[in-house]
Design an enzyme around this catalytic site. Sequence first.
Site, PDB file in Angstrom:
ATOM      1  CE  LYS A  13     -12.962   2.834 -49.493  1.00 12.98           C
ATOM      2  NZ  LYS A  13     -13.742   1.973 -50.333  1.00 12.98           N
ATOM      3  CG  HIS A  98     -15.285  -0.009 -44.629  1.00 15.99           C
ATOM      4  ND1 HIS A  98     -14.901  -0.747 -45.728  1.00 15.99           N
ATOM      5  CD2 HIS A  98     -15.767   1.166 -45.119  1.00 15.99           C
ATOM      6  CE1 HIS A  98     -15.121  -0.039 -46.824  1.00 15.99           C
ATOM      7  NE2 HIS A  98     -15.645   1.131 -46.490  1.00 15.99           N
ATOM      8  N   GLY A 176     -17.093   1.382 -54.444  1.00 17.85           N
ATOM      9  CA  GLY A 176     -15.996   1.398 -55.405  1.00 17.85           C
ATOM     10  C   GLY A 176     -16.380   0.844 -56.774  1.00 17.85           C
TER      11      GLY A 176
HETATM   12  P1  PGA Z   1     -16.694   4.517 -52.543  1.00 15.87           P
HETATM   13  O1  PGA Z   1     -16.354   3.928 -51.066  1.00 15.87           O
HETATM   14  O2  PGA Z   1     -17.268   5.886 -52.337  1.00 15.87           O
HETATM   15  O3  PGA Z   1     -15.367   4.541 -53.261  1.00 15.87           O
HETATM   16  O4  PGA Z   1     -17.685   3.595 -53.156  1.00 15.87           O
HETATM   17  C1  PGA Z   1     -17.208   4.130 -49.978  1.00 15.87           C
HETATM   18  C2  PGA Z   1     -16.640   3.470 -48.742  1.00 15.87           C
HETATM   19  O5  PGA Z   1     -16.044   2.401 -48.847  1.00 15.87           O
HETATM   20  O6  PGA Z   1     -16.782   3.995 -47.621  1.00 15.87           O
END
Ligand code: PGA
Length: 254
Positions: A13, A98, A176
């Site tokens: 990200k 995404h 997240g």
């Molecule tokens: P996360 O994100 O592992 O922090 O939940 C996954 C993603 O958005 O690809």
Amino acid sequence: MPLRTPILAGNWKMHLGPSDTEAFFEAFLARHPERGDATVIFFPPSLSLAAALRAAAGRSDVRFGVQNLYHEPAGAFTGEVSAPIARDAGAEFALVGHSERRHVFGETVPETARKTRAALEADLLPILCVGETLVERRDGRAHAVVTDQLAGVLDGLPQADIGALLIAYEPVWAIGTGETASPQDAADMHHHIRTDLVRRVGDEAAAKIPILYGGSVKPDNAAELLGADQVDGVLVGGASLKPHDFAAICAAAY
Ligand code: PGA
């Protein structure tokens, strides 16, 4: 180079600039010895891609992609990155659709479809992300939502192009948040996606399309998620920023 499963993908990200990228790889590569039986893919911010490629030079098991792209190949589109530019910069993969693109930036399904086609035309392998929100799951619409997201992109794509894709099932409520789909829920949705793919390209080709699970994958849940039926890998956000954690997730795949 052929894609070997399991696939262990890290979506950084908007984290880790070029200097942090260098430090990350120094620590990660020391903890993750080269193996020929898995594929590790990182999605750094575009401006960190060159540093990442340099830091992992000589490690053919570590590959790279971009988190997003614009569907036009070139032109007056200030601030955007095209698929041919990403390919030229050393990316081999592109995340498309995404949930943060869909929900934070308002990306529509037709836009995701255009990006997918643009990636394929530039010889970038798209990882098409799909997944339902919590409300959609509670309403019993999770399967229908994912079916629609797949249809919006895959309808009209030639079978050979569908066969070149990867899919990531990322339930929005698990991204997240620390919430994770249970291995049974992941297996159930992956099975649903596989059935959709079989209908489009037949058993043999559909079996070769990797379907990754994403959403709060951590070192302590990676092994059971990777062990779930029809799960060919993981797409990891937060835990992919920490070299120890991501190396532990990779180790859980064996
Ligand atoms: P996360 O994100 O592992 O922090 O939940 C996954 C993603 O958005 O690809």
